[in-house]
Motif scaffolding. Structure first.
Motif, PDB file in Angstrom:
ATOM      1  N   VAL A  78       0.787  -1.197   0.085  1.00 56.39           N
ATOM      2  CA  VAL A  78       0.063  -0.074   0.036  1.00 56.39           C
ATOM      3  C   VAL A  78       0.803   1.160  -0.147  1.00 56.39           C
ATOM      4  O   VAL A  78       0.614   2.162  -0.677  1.00 56.39           O
ATOM      5  CB  VAL A  78      -0.796  -0.077   1.130  1.00 56.39           C
ATOM      6  N   SER A  79       1.941   1.120   0.814  1.00 57.46           N
ATOM      7  CA  SER A  79       2.918   2.363   0.872  1.00 57.46           C
ATOM      8  C   SER A  79       3.557   2.638  -0.410  1.00 57.46           C
ATOM      9  O   SER A  79       3.731   3.877  -1.042  1.00 57.46           O
ATOM     10  CB  SER A  79       3.877   2.291   2.008  1.00 57.46           C
ATOM     11  N   SER A  80       3.893   1.594  -1.270  1.00 53.83           N
ATOM     12  CA  SER A  80       4.336   1.646  -2.743  1.00 53.83           C
ATOM     13  C   SER A  80       3.457   2.193  -3.636  1.00 53.83           C
ATOM     14  O   SER A  80       3.763   2.891  -4.424  1.00 53.83           O
ATOM     15  CB  SER A  80       4.612   0.194  -3.141  1.00 53.83           C
ATOM     16  N   ALA A  81       2.242   1.962  -3.351  1.00 53.69           N
ATOM     17  CA  ALA A  81       1.095   2.479  -4.277  1.00 53.69           C
ATOM     18  C   ALA A  81       0.868   4.215  -3.913  1.00 53.69           C
ATOM     19  O   ALA A  81       0.870   4.736  -4.998  1.00 53.69           O
ATOM     20  CB  ALA A  81      -0.320   1.940  -3.903  1.00 53.69           C
ATOM     21  N   ILE A 124       1.820  13.703   0.293  1.00 55.03           N
ATOM     22  CA  ILE A 124       0.300  13.282   0.664  1.00 55.03           C
ATOM     23  C   ILE A 124       0.528  13.422   2.184  1.00 55.03           C
ATOM     24  O   ILE A 124       1.163  12.654   2.658  1.00 55.03           O
ATOM     25  CB  ILE A 124       0.110  11.803   0.277  1.00 55.03           C
ATOM     26  N   CYS A 125      -0.378  14.124   2.766  1.00 53.39           N
ATOM     27  CA  CYS A 125      -0.637  14.124   4.052  1.00 53.39           C
ATOM     28  C   CYS A 125      -1.805  13.618   4.740  1.00 53.39           C
ATOM     29  O   CYS A 125      -3.067  13.322   4.059  1.00 53.39           O
ATOM     30  CB  CYS A 125      -0.614  15.705   4.869  1.00 53.39           C
ATOM     31  N   ASP A 126      -1.915  13.288   6.019  1.00 54.16           N
ATOM     32  CA  ASP A 126      -3.125  12.606   6.527  1.00 54.16           C
ATOM     33  C   ASP A 126      -4.207  13.538   6.920  1.00 54.16           C
ATOM     34  O   ASP A 126      -3.871  14.973   7.073  1.00 54.16           O
ATOM     35  CB  ASP A 126      -2.966  11.394   7.535  1.00 54.16           C
ATOM     36  N   ARG A 127      -5.210  13.369   7.452  1.00 53.19           N
ATOM     37  CA  ARG A 127      -6.179  14.213   8.183  1.00 53.19           C
ATOM     38  C   ARG A 127      -5.590  15.129   9.291  1.00 53.19           C
ATOM     39  O   ARG A 127      -6.190  16.258   9.490  1.00 53.19           O
ATOM     40  CB  ARG A 127      -7.634  13.887   8.458  1.00 53.19           C
ATOM     41  N   LEU A 149      -8.106   0.361   6.128  1.00 56.97           N
ATOM     42  CA  LEU A 149      -6.673   0.111   5.967  1.00 56.97           C
ATOM     43  C   LEU A 149      -5.529   1.116   5.669  1.00 56.97           C
ATOM     44  O   LEU A 149      -4.522   1.032   6.060  1.00 56.97           O
ATOM     45  CB  LEU A 149      -6.679  -1.107   4.923  1.00 56.97           C
ATOM     46  N   ILE A 150      -6.011   1.863   4.854  1.00 60.98           N
ATOM     47  CA  ILE A 150      -5.020   3.010   4.381  1.00 60.98           C
ATOM     48  C   ILE A 150      -4.558   3.667   5.687  1.00 60.98           C
ATOM     49  O   ILE A 150      -3.394   4.193   5.918  1.00 60.98           O
ATOM     50  CB  ILE A 150      -5.770   3.931   3.560  1.00 60.98           C
ATOM     51  N   GLU A 151      -5.446   4.054   6.457  1.00 59.03           N
ATOM     52  CA  GLU A 151      -5.038   4.979   7.869  1.00 59.03           C
ATOM     53  C   GLU A 151      -4.407   4.140   8.508  1.00 59.03           C
ATOM     54  O   GLU A 151      -3.157   4.586   9.128  1.00 59.03           O
ATOM     55  CB  GLU A 151      -6.393   5.337   8.360  1.00 59.03           C
ATOM     56  N   GLU A 174      -0.198   5.136   9.604  1.00 60.34           N
ATOM     57  CA  GLU A 174       0.264   5.226  11.013  1.00 60.34           C
ATOM     58  C   GLU A 174       1.567   4.177  11.111  1.00 60.34           C
ATOM     59  O   GLU A 174       2.402   4.590  11.862  1.00 60.34           O
ATOM     60  CB  GLU A 174      -1.139   4.573  11.917  1.00 60.34           C
ATOM     61  N   SER A 175       1.493   3.023  10.432  1.00 58.42           N
ATOM     62  CA  SER A 175       2.673   2.217  10.591  1.00 58.42           C
ATOM     63  C   SER A 175       3.767   2.834   9.735  1.00 58.42           C
ATOM     64  O   SER A 175       5.013   2.744  10.373  1.00 58.42           O
ATOM     65  CB  SER A 175       2.171   0.792   9.669  1.00 58.42           C
ATOM     66  N   LEU A 176       3.820   3.453   8.801  1.00 54.43           N
ATOM     67  CA  LEU A 176       4.633   4.077   8.193  1.00 54.43           C
ATOM     68  C   LEU A 176       5.414   5.185   9.047  1.00 54.43           C
ATOM     69  O   LEU A 176       6.515   5.267   9.256  1.00 54.43           O
ATOM     70  CB  LEU A 176       4.253   4.769   6.810  1.00 54.43           C
ATOM     71  N   LEU A 177       4.635   6.074   9.759  1.00 47.65           N
ATOM     72  CA  LEU A 177       5.028   6.981  10.720  1.00 47.65           C
ATOM     73  C   LEU A 177       5.885   6.467  11.915  1.00 47.65           C
ATOM     74  O   LEU A 177       6.844   6.928  12.391  1.00 47.65           O
ATOM     75  CB  LEU A 177       3.932   7.902  11.186  1.00 47.65           C
ATOM     76  N   LEU A 178       5.288   5.242  12.577  1.00 51.88           N
ATOM     77  CA  LEU A 178       5.725   4.791  13.419  1.00 51.88           C
ATOM     78  C   LEU A 178       7.141   4.039  13.202  1.00 51.88           C
ATOM     79  O   LEU A 178       7.919   4.207  14.016  1.00 51.88           O
ATOM     80  CB  LEU A 178       4.781   3.498  14.246  1.00 51.88           C
ATOM     81  N   ARG A 179       7.125   3.335  12.096  1.00 47.89           N
ATOM     82  CA  ARG A 179       8.372   2.753  11.666  1.00 47.89           C
ATOM     83  C   ARG A 179       9.469   3.647  11.460  1.00 47.89           C
ATOM     84  O   ARG A 179      10.692   3.641  11.758  1.00 47.89           O
ATOM     85  CB  ARG A 179       8.302   1.989  10.104  1.00 47.89           C
TER      86      ARG A 179
END
Length: 573
Positions: free
Chosen positions: A26-29, A60-63, A225-227, A231-236
């Motif tokens: 999903v992150s690659s997308a 891209i930024c989250d809400r 799932l996207i949200e 969150e996983s990307l930021l935490l990693r």
């Protein structure tokens, strides 16, 4: 079961979040979305500064306004502007006041989270079933934003009102409808409105393309799932950066350097840094740096934080994603009203030069702990050259703006690169063919500055020399340089690089201009030589191999006198 079901079912059933494979897919997308919008903006733009030099970024930024993913070719300094715009949007508007089809635009450093006026920020909200998911963002450096000098970037400006049009946070589109009066206002304040209009609509097109592509991803994977992936990307990123900081020896690391001048009378302006490392925590203390200055080299706090985030990433873990997770690891202490945390009406047009110097200072401070990652001081500048006048071919005004690269510092295992943009920016050079096609200018010569890379076991990179002359008309030159008075320093015994300079040439005479010249008249029989700084070497010159010195001689980048003086033993051998 389809691939989609295999990917999404575990996430729906497992409160721990999606598995690593799902996160990567999903992150690659989303990385493909920001890379595609970056290319689309580049190919749609009118100005050479964007379509040729690639002085733009997409993200891209989250809400919550957190930066999730940035295009691979984006500029690190733009990380600050995008997060600043998000803070401005979410501070001013509650989520229920943001509508589908809105597009926000802003540039002001003091009122809308920007870092300087030529960088115009766009953000378009992403909605899924009426709920705000995030934002598609982009930023582009417009070749002119008005103000007292063509190009809006020269020295000599002492308050932000002189630097150009200040755009607070406004909605250029309301629920899909263009606000023509706002666009008219933006264009009226620029010197080349047709070009500006083209660049604005390139940014708008990139926003719309991004919304379509994100919609396709949402349709496939679902917002929930996207949200979780975000969150996983930021935490990693956060966890990897914390782990990297924990590898540093505890202690206090100090360094300081000086800016050449501010262009309006203040010279030798100090930047002072202490980094305090305790476990996985690092505090960057810039208190003690100079108060903000009258000239336009001041930094907003978010620009300083972007420089710190960039330096941490490159020194400690270059492979991690460039997102909000890095910013969360940077604890920054500044004094309000200082050169690294300025307040209105401080001018900031040349803030990138100070960002570059701040990166050098961070590297200098951490060099004892990271000798393999540290490099000699780079050219430390974003050397700006602006030529403007009336094109004799069509009678219309023109404006050519470029920021030129220089030397990159010597490294622990190889020489520094010649003639490149460094650190906080990564724009391209403008090809000679593009200059001479687009503008009534001739590039008389283009090459490296001899003897400009600092000596060492591994030499520093060379600066650039570009000589430009007007064709069949008179024009005006504006410029801004740094590392023109104070040479880029070497590291671990490496030699200093050569400073840069602007030279007015004509009738067999040469006149060295000020570091930040403004409104210099240039006759049709004259030319400007832009010589950018080199960079510092790594390690003692005595440790350079005879084979490497022989290659230096063959390259033509060094004179025999320089090599004989700096490397006598290797030359005798």
């Amino acid at each position: 079961m389809t691939l989609h079901d295999k990917l999404t079912a575990p996430a729906a059933a497992n409160d721990a979040g999606p598995d690593p494979i799902t996160v990567e897919i999903v992150s690659s997308a989303f990385r493909s979305v920001v890379d595609e919008t970056f290319i689309a903006l580049m190919k749609s733009a009118y100005s050479t500064n964007i379509k040729e030099r690639h002085d733009h970024s997409t993200a891209i930024c989250d809400r919550k306004g957190r930066l999730i993913v940035q295009a691979d070719l984006s500029l690190p300094i733009h990380l600050a502007s995008m997060t600043g715009l998000m803070q401005a949007v979410l501070t001013r508007y509650a989520p229920e006041d943001i509508r589908e089809g809105d597009i926000f635009v802003a540039n002001d450093p003091h009122a809308a989270g920007g870092t300087h006026l030529p960088d115009i920020n766009y953000a378009a909200p992403i909605f899924v079933d009426g709920a705000l998911l995030g934002f598609v963002c982009n930023i582009a450096h417009h070749a002119d934003i008005g103000g007292m000098v063509p190009g809006s970037m020269a020295g000599g400006m002492s308050e932000i009102y002189q630097e150009g049009l200040r755009i607070p946070l406004v909605r250029l589109f309301r629920e899909g409808e263009l606000q023509q009066d706002i666009l008219d206002l933006l264009l009226l304040n620029a010197r080349i409105p047709e070009e500006r209009r083209g660049d604005h609509f390139a940014q708008i097109a990139a926003c719309r393309l991004g919304l379509r592509r994100v919609g396709e991803i949402v349709e496939r994977y679902g917002a929930e799932l996207i949200e979780q992936v975000w969150e996983s990307l930021l935490l990693r990123t956060h966890d990897r950066m914390r782990a990297a900081i924990a590898e540093l020896p505890d202690g206090a690391y100090r360094f300081e350097d000086v800016m050449d001048d501010d262009g309006v009378g203040t010279s030798d302006i100090p930047l002072k840094l202490e980094i305090r490392v305790t476990g996985d925590r690092a505090v960057f203390d810039l208190r003690g740096s100079a108060p903000q200055v009258r000239g336009n080299i001041n930094l907003t706090r978010n620009a300083s934080k972007a420089a710190v985030a960039y330096a941490l990433r490159t020194l400690l873990d270059p492979e991690i994603a460039n997102n909000e997770g890095i910013l969360d690891c940077c604890e920054l202490l500044t004094e309000r009203g200082s050169i690294v945390d300025c307040i209105a009406p401080a001018p900031v047009a040349q803030r990138l030069n100070t960002s570059q110097r701040l990166v050098d200072v961070i590297i200098g401070a951490l060099a004892p702990a990271l000798p393999d990652a540290a490099v000699g001081a780079a050219n430390g500048a974003n050397t700006t050259a602006v030529f403007s006048g009336i094109d004799p071919r069509n009678g219309k005004p023109y404006l050519y703006l470029e920021t030129l690269g220089g030397g990159a510092g010597g490294r622990s295992d190889r020489d520094g690169k010649d003639g490149v943009q460094v650190h906080i920016t990564n724009t391209s050079n403008l090809p000679i063919e593009a200059i001479e096609t687009e503008y009534p200018l001739r590039v008389v010569s283009y090459g490296f500055v001899a003897d400009s890379g600092g000596a060492g076991r591994y030499r520093g990179g060379a600066g650039l020399r570009r000589v430009i002359a007007p064709v069949d008309h008179d024009c005006t030159f504006n410029g801004a340089g740094e590392r023109f008075s104070h040479a880029p320093w070497g590291i671990f015994g490496g030699g200093d690089g050569r400073p840069g300079r602007f030279v007015l040439q004509g009738d067999g005479n040469e006149t060295v201009l000020a570091n930040k010249p403004s409104a210099v008249p240039l006759g049709r029989d004259q030319s400007i030589a832009v010589e950018t700084p080199g960079s510092g070497g790594y390690g003692p010159a005595a440790e350079r191999t005879p084979e490497a010195v022989a290659e230096d001689a063959l390259s033509g980048k060094y004179s025999p006198d320089f090599l004989d003086r700096i490397y006598p033993a290797q030359r005798r051998g």
